[in-house]
Design a protein around this motif. Sequence first.
Motif, PDB file in Angstrom:
ATOM      1  N   SER A  66       1.786  85.659  31.724  1.00  0.00           N
ATOM      2  CA  SER A  66       1.062  84.984  30.649  1.00  0.00           C
ATOM      3  C   SER A  66       2.006  84.159  29.789  1.00  0.00           C
ATOM      4  N   THR A  68       1.808  82.532  25.768  1.00  0.00           N
ATOM      5  CA  THR A  68       1.052  82.399  24.525  1.00  0.00           C
ATOM      6  C   THR A  68       1.847  81.602  23.508  1.00  0.00           C
ATOM      7  N   TYR A  76      -6.290  80.113  28.867  1.00  0.00           N
ATOM      8  CA  TYR A  76      -7.027  81.296  29.299  1.00  0.00           C
ATOM      9  C   TYR A  76      -7.573  82.056  28.097  1.00  0.00           C
ATOM     10  N   GLU A  77      -8.493  82.964  28.410  1.00  0.00           N
ATOM     11  CA  GLU A  77      -8.877  83.980  27.436  1.00  0.00           C
ATOM     12  C   GLU A  77      -8.882  85.326  28.140  1.00  0.00           C
ATOM     13  N   LEU A  78      -8.649  86.357  27.372  1.00  0.00           N
ATOM     14  CA  LEU A  78      -8.570  87.704  27.934  1.00  0.00           C
ATOM     15  C   LEU A  78      -9.934  88.376  27.809  1.00  0.00           C
ATOM     16  N   ARG A  79     -10.518  88.725  28.968  1.00  0.00           N
ATOM     17  CA  ARG A  79     -11.807  89.415  28.981  1.00  0.00           C
ATOM     18  C   ARG A  79     -11.701  90.625  29.897  1.00  0.00           C
ATOM     19  N   LYS A  82      -8.517  91.086  31.865  1.00  0.00           N
ATOM     20  CA  LYS A  82      -8.094  90.064  32.817  1.00  0.00           C
ATOM     21  C   LYS A  82      -8.149  88.683  32.176  1.00  0.00           C
ATOM     22  N   LEU A  83      -7.250  87.804  32.637  1.00  0.00           N
ATOM     23  CA  LEU A  83      -7.238  86.440  32.140  1.00  0.00           C
ATOM     24  C   LEU A  83      -8.229  85.581  32.928  1.00  0.00           C
TER      25      LEU A  83
END
Length: 260
Positions: A66, A68, A76-79, A82-83
């Motif tokens: 990752s 940042t 991306y977003e983390l959900r 998972k990215l």
Amino acid sequence: MTTATATRGLVEIHNVRKSFHGTEVLKGIDLTVQPGEVVALLGPSGSGKSTLLRTINHLETVDAGSVTVDGEFIGYELRHGKLHELREREILRRRTEVGIVFQNFHLFPHLTALENVTEAPLALKRLGKDDAAELARGLLDRVGLAHKADAYPRQLSGGQQQRVAIARALALQPKVLLFDEPTSALDPELVGEVLDVIRDLAKLGTTLVIVTHEIGFAREVADGVVFLDDGHVIEQGAPDEVLTRPQHPRTREFLAKVLG
């Protein structure tokens, strides 16, 4: 060296891997760039420097790991642990926080210097036309080109075009500014004028990450030097340590060749 105290622009790179056509070019990169820090990325051709730089603003996706900026993923977003890649519109919004200056300028040939700088703030509706023009004139003045506001790229030298490109990158007030070999396409006599502008930026507290082959410049301006080889961070530290007393044999070998 930085003299201002920056409060934004923390870059954190964790275990980043990237392959092209089955060949891994980034092999688990870990790197942190503190707010306001100037970091020079050095290494031989093919070591992964430019690819790493381009992952910071998501011009290159990552296969693992990752990246940042101030704790926020750019692409991306983390959900659910998972990215997931964001939609293009959201990627573009976040990418405005990380400016990049390429080696080959990439100016719009049909726009004047002023119009090249105002294009992004206007397109993103950040500013009205008059405010954008005022900002652009101030940025062109900062890079020593106030008198070239109405000139087209074809009327400018390579060094002047690169300085316009820097002004354009600054127009969105990015948290982080990336430079990918900013002087490699220039005639030797034009290199100094571009490096002078970057020196001035370094004093303002903007986080800068610079891929460069200018060892003397890295020694003078950078807070930290990172040496990459074959997709790995081989050595990193203060310029005097890495460039004067390198610990790794590969770093010593590279510097011996570059410095003659």
